[in-house]
Design an enzyme around this catalytic site. Structure first.
Site, PDB file in Angstrom:
ATOM      1  N   ASP A  17      13.434 -11.607   3.296  1.00 32.06           N
ATOM      2  CA  ASP A  17      13.370 -10.624   2.348  1.00 32.06           C
ATOM      3  C   ASP A  17      13.661  -9.181   3.886  1.00 32.06           C
ATOM      4  O   ASP A  17      12.478  -9.966   5.155  1.00 32.06           O
ATOM      5  CB  ASP A  17      12.009 -10.028   1.484  1.00 32.06           C
ATOM      6  N   ARG A  18      13.873  -8.405   3.782  1.00 31.17           N
ATOM      7  CA  ARG A  18      14.136  -7.325   5.181  1.00 31.17           C
ATOM      8  C   ARG A  18      12.848  -6.312   4.873  1.00 31.17           C
ATOM      9  O   ARG A  18      11.833  -5.961   5.997  1.00 31.17           O
ATOM     10  CB  ARG A  18      15.158  -6.761   4.708  1.00 31.17           C
ATOM     11  N   ASP A  19      12.103  -4.958   3.860  1.00 30.77           N
ATOM     12  CA  ASP A  19      10.630  -4.432   4.094  1.00 30.77           C
ATOM     13  C   ASP A  19      10.224  -5.064   4.050  1.00 30.77           C
ATOM     14  O   ASP A  19      10.146  -5.731   2.572  1.00 30.77           O
ATOM     15  CB  ASP A  19      12.010  -3.472   3.509  1.00 30.77           C
ATOM     16  N   TYR A  28      12.104   3.253   2.266  1.00 29.95           N
ATOM     17  CA  TYR A  28      13.614   3.468   2.038  1.00 29.95           C
ATOM     18  C   TYR A  28      14.306   3.265   3.783  1.00 29.95           C
ATOM     19  O   TYR A  28      14.924   4.583   4.048  1.00 29.95           O
ATOM     20  CB  TYR A  28      14.379   4.157   1.366  1.00 29.95           C
ATOM     21  N   ASN A  60      16.949  -5.669  -2.007  1.00 29.73           N
ATOM     22  CA  ASN A  60      17.164  -4.791  -3.110  1.00 29.73           C
ATOM     23  C   ASN A  60      17.776  -3.933  -1.805  1.00 29.73           C
ATOM     24  O   ASN A  60      16.518  -3.020  -0.850  1.00 29.73           O
ATOM     25  CB  ASN A  60      16.652  -4.755  -3.504  1.00 29.73           C
ATOM     26  N   GLN A  61      18.442  -2.587  -2.058  1.00 26.67           N
ATOM     27  CA  GLN A  61      18.519  -0.953  -1.355  1.00 26.67           C
ATOM     28  C   GLN A  61      18.727  -0.616  -2.147  1.00 26.67           C
ATOM     29  O   GLN A  61      19.573   0.386  -2.205  1.00 26.67           O
ATOM     30  CB  GLN A  61      19.284  -1.487  -0.541  1.00 26.67           C
ATOM     31  N   HIS A 114      21.540  -6.325 -12.777  1.00 27.87           N
ATOM     32  CA  HIS A 114      22.833  -6.540 -11.305  1.00 27.87           C
ATOM     33  C   HIS A 114      22.397  -7.981 -11.277  1.00 27.87           C
ATOM     34  O   HIS A 114      21.503  -8.169 -10.645  1.00 27.87           O
ATOM     35  CB  HIS A 114      23.264  -6.106 -10.374  1.00 27.87           C
ATOM     36  N   ASP A 143       7.781  -9.948   0.376  1.00 27.17           N
ATOM     37  CA  ASP A 143       6.542  -9.263   0.010  1.00 27.17           C
ATOM     38  C   ASP A 143       6.116  -9.254  -1.089  1.00 27.17           C
ATOM     39  O   ASP A 143       5.072  -8.424  -1.776  1.00 27.17           O
ATOM     40  CB  ASP A 143       6.554  -8.535   1.083  1.00 27.17           C
TER      41      ASP A 143
END
Length: 176
Positions: A17-19, A28, A60-61, A114, A143
């Site tokens: 995951d990124r964030d 964001y 997810n963005q 989605h 996370d």
């Protein structure tokens, strides 16, 4: 950033995951000044690279769907993240980002559920189809419970990172 499904050896993947895992979740993030690595993130990616894992970001963005930033801004931010990691010897093999959200304010990105938005496994499954990934040796680090659920639905283990030093966490899980 994709490779032919017919080229090269089959490799395990570390889906990240990124964030909140690779970078600080500042709400964001999409601007250069918001790109701050989590402690140990570049080292963790380097460790996974050394262990033979293809590192793949799955994120997810919904900020795109909410009109907070454009798809192009998100893509530029992700490319910057990949470049900054590479400058520290940490290689990301692919990035998958889902801009869709049920409560989108931008019609183009509204979708009730989605298949690529975690907890759905679509990004992971698409990466497996587009790269020669050994599912039996792959895993996800995230996370949020949605990260673990996406991993479960994709048939891979999911590990929850609750903060701290990502490299220490990866070392505890996999050694190397």
């Amino acid at each position: 950033m994709t490779q032919s499904a017919n080229a090269g050896p089959v490799v395990p993947a570390a889906f990240l995951d990124r964030d909140g895992v690779l970078i600080e979740d500042v709400g964001y993030p999409h601007r250069e000044d918001q790109l701050r690595f989590m402690p140990g993130a570049p080292e963790a990616v380097r460790r996974l690279n050394r262990l033979g894992y293809l590192c793949v970001i799955v994120t997810n963005q919904s900020g795109v769907a909410r009109g907070m930033f454009s798809l192009e801004q998100m893509q530029a931010f992700n490319a910057l993240l990949v470049r900054r990691l590479a400058a520290r010897g940490a290689i990301i093999g692919a990035v998958y980002a889902c801009p869709y959200h049920a409560d989108a304010t931008v019609d183009q990105w509204r979708h009730p559920d989605h298949p690529e938005r975690k907890p759905n496994p679509g990004m992971i499954l698409r990466a497996m189809a587009e790269h020669r990934i050994d599912q039996s040796r792959s895993f996800m680090i995230g996370d949020q419970p949605s990260d673990q659920e996406a991993a479960r639905r994709a048939g891979i283990p999911g590990f929850r990172f609750d903060g701290g030093n990502l490299d220490d966490y990866v070392h505890e899980l996999f050694g190397g």
